[in-house]
Design an enzyme around this catalytic site. Structure first.
Site, short mmCIF file in Angstrom:
data_model
loop_
_atom_site.label_atom_id
_atom_site.label_comp_id
_atom_site.label_asym_id
_atom_site.label_seq_id
_atom_site.Cartn_x
_atom_site.Cartn_y
_atom_site.Cartn_z
N ASN B 383 45.80 35.15 40.19
CA ASN B 383 44.70 34.21 40.37
C ASN B 383 43.76 34.23 39.17
O ASN B 383 43.81 33.34 38.31
CB ASN B 383 43.96 34.52 41.66
CG ASN B 383 42.91 33.48 41.98
OD1 ASN B 383 42.62 32.60 41.19
ND2 ASN B 383 42.33 33.57 43.17
N ASP B 384 42.92 35.25 39.08
CA ASP B 384 41.88 35.26 38.06
C ASP B 384 42.43 35.17 36.64
O ASP B 384 41.80 34.60 35.77
CB ASP B 384 41.02 36.52 38.21
CG ASP B 384 40.27 36.52 39.54
OD1 ASP B 384 39.97 35.42 40.05
OD2 ASP B 384 40.03 37.61 40.09
N VAL B 385 43.61 35.74 36.41
CA VAL B 385 44.16 35.73 35.05
C VAL B 385 44.66 34.36 34.62
O VAL B 385 45.11 34.17 33.50
CB VAL B 385 45.31 36.77 34.87
CG1 VAL B 385 44.79 38.17 35.11
CG2 VAL B 385 46.48 36.46 35.78
N THR B 386 44.60 33.38 35.56
CA THR B 386 45.01 32.02 35.20
C THR B 386 43.83 31.06 35.30
O THR B 386 44.01 29.86 35.18
CB THR B 386 46.09 31.51 36.17
OG1 THR B 386 45.54 31.44 37.49
CG2 THR B 386 47.30 32.42 36.18
#
Lengths: 98, 460
Positions: B383-386
């Site tokens: 999630n956050d890494v995209t």
């Protein structure tokens, strides 16, 4: 004693530099095996524990030393086994059509 | 004579340890690295056993055998359990160092020169805080302890105060090494500090924290080397310490945060603000059948795995998807964010276990340039890494964090259980893009359905 500490500091500094240069080159692919391998190597602390338990200067030192041997040896054995297991899994594509 | 022989084994062991790490630089030579390490270790232990001062071989044998008995199952844990196993082994390493340091103190007190006492204090403080800290980390990773960060007012003050107190005790002991009664405090305070240090750390910060604990474990072993005047131990400790340090730097850079921020930041407080203003923005969702037809029409696919893939144990299904698409001539690659998962390199190990060739696993910097030419970016449990807000929204808590630029692909597909926010509690604008299709479901079963659809279409 003071001289020894100084030599030790030199050794530490040089080893830290070697560590930086060698480990910077480790591919991010292998960061997990890197951590388990350095962990196993770090368990070389077992040599200190062996001397402590083996010299048996008093009971406290002998008991703590033996527990320390157990802790370090489990890291050596477990660390090498799991690192090798992980590394065996990394395979290249091999002769596969593009 | 025997003393010289022992030294020779130590020198050879040192060389083998350095070679071991050098060979780890590439997957083709890495296994040789393990053998070198094993050989070095065996030599050093055998050399030590020759030492004349050893009178009680029984205790040593008991220790070695018991350790081996515990070590074997720890080496055979499932690959998904590797992060907690690693944390546990940091704890064991630190335990060994602390116990040896404690014994050395009581054997030598009260005649300990100031410098020696200073190094010994460092050994014991680092060792005991790493011991409890790593146990806490292992507990959180094993989900025995709550994974959410636990924070309270004045937390940092309490933690820093405790550290200062421990250092104060160390200083007192350096000046008055005959105050033997003070020594237990030198162990006890850092033990508590180690627990308090990890209490506010959440799951997504684990890669940084594990690396940092790794570094502490190495430094405490090096300090032990100073006390015992063992060059071998200093070198091994320095290698481990610098390895942990490098990994911590890589991890915190990949999250655009500093060490202090990871250790004292506590991430979970932002979500309330974000959740309040959130309207129900429509998202487009798709079925496995639709996803399969888009994927099979693509020529380049990039799969982005995250911790959700590990939790769902979806890596073997992902491998089937990789096979099915490759067979159709689709070029499938994987984009791995440095902090994806719970420890450095976690995703690579899981995908390698599922037999995906390592040359398909690409680092963030390598794959990021290719997203504009990628037909489909398939995100599985990340999630956050995209999150493109990291690039565009300067108000976002993750602004500035390097991400995988999946939003530049022609189509984005996200396999996700629900619309719940990620670890950082931040909404992900990626999900509302026109080109994004949400695939709602469990990662393992959804990937399985896509594979079935691909198989079915292939036969007709």
């Amino acid at each position: 004693m003071k001289l020894d500490l100084l030599t030790s500091l030199y050794v530490f500094m040089l080893a830290a530099f070697i560590g930086f240069e060698v480990i910077r080159r480790v591919s991010p692919l292998l960061h997990t095996p890197l951590m388990s391998l350095t962990n196993a190597l770090d368990a070389i602390a077992v040599v200190g524990a062996i001397i402590l338990a083996g010299e048996h200067k008093n009971n406290l030192a002998a008991i703590l030393g033996t527990i320390a041997i157990v802790a370090a040896t489990s890291n050596i054995v477990g660390g090498f086994i799991i690192t090798d297991r992980m590394l065996r899994m990394f395979k290249a594509s091999g002769p596969k059509k593009p | 004579m025997i003393e010289n022989l022992i030294e020779v084994t130590y020198i050879i062991a040192t060389a083998l340890f350095i070679l071991s790490l050098k060979w780890l630089s590439s997957p083709t030579t890495a296994r040789r690295g393990v053998w070198a390490g094993e050989l070095g270790m065996a030599l050093a232990i055998c050399g030590t056993l020759l030492y004349r001062g050893i009178v009680d071989f029984k205790l040593v044998a008991i220790g070695l055998v018991l350790g081996a008995i515990i070590g074997v199952p720890l080496g055979k844990v499932a690959m998904t359990a590797v992060p907690q196993r690693t944390a546990l082994s940091h704890a064991f390493g630190a335990l060994c160092v602390t116990l040896v340091g404690t014994s050395e103190f009581y054997l030598r007190a009260p005649d300990i020169p100031p410098l020696m006492m200073a190094v010994l204090s460092m050994e014991v403080i680092l060792g005991s805080l790493t011991f409890t800290g790593s146990l806490m980390a292992a507990g959180k990773l094993q989900e025995i302890l709550p994974q959410r960060p636990i924070t309270y007012r004045g937390q940092n003050l309490v933690n820093l105060g405790m550290l200062a107190l421990a250092i104060g005790v160390a200083v007192a002991l350096v000046m008055h090494p005959d105050q033997v009664k003070l020594f237990p405090a030198l162990i006890f305070i850092p033990l508590v500090f180690g627990v308090m240090l990890i209490v506010p750390i959440g799951g997504a910060d684990m890669p940084t924290v594990i690396s940092l604990l790794n570094s502490y474990a190495g430094l405490s072993a090096a300090a032990m080397g100073f006390v015992l005047n063992s060059k071998l131990l200093i070198i091994a400790g320095a290698l481990d310490g610098s390895s942990g340090f490098i990994l911590s730097v890589i991890m915190s850079k990949a999250m655009n945060r500093s060490f202090t921020n990871v250790l004292f930041g506590g991430f979970g407080q932002i979500q309330s603000a974000a959740a309040g203003e959130q309207e129900a923005i429509p998202v487009k969702s798709a079925t496995a059948e639709e996803a399969a037809s888009i994927l099979s029409a693509a020529s380049r696919v990039a799969i982005v795995p995250g911790y959700g893939m590990a939790v769902a144990q979806a890596q073997h299904k992902v491998r089937e998807l990789y096979d099915a698409l490759s067979k159709r001539g689709v070029d499938v690659r994987f984009g791995i964010h440095p902090v994806a998962g719970r420890m450095p390199g976690h995703m690579n190990v899981l995908l390698a276990e599922a037999d995906i060739p390592y040359d398909r696993l690409l680092e963030m910097d390598v794959i990021n340039g290719d997203f504009p030419q990628t037909d489909v970016a398939l995100i599985i449990g990340a999630n956050d890494v995209t999150n493109p807000a990291a690039r565009t929204d300067s108000g976002s808590p993750i602004y500035g964090m390097p991400i995988l630029n999946v939003d530049q692909a022609r189509t984005v597909m996200v396999i996700k259980r629900s619309m719940a926010a990620g670890f950082a509690g931040i909404d992900n604008p990626l999900y509302y893009l026109d080109k994004t299709l949400m695939l709602f479901g469990d990662a393992k079963s959804f990937v399985g359905s896509i594979v079935r659809e691909l198989g079915g279409a292939g036969m007709s």
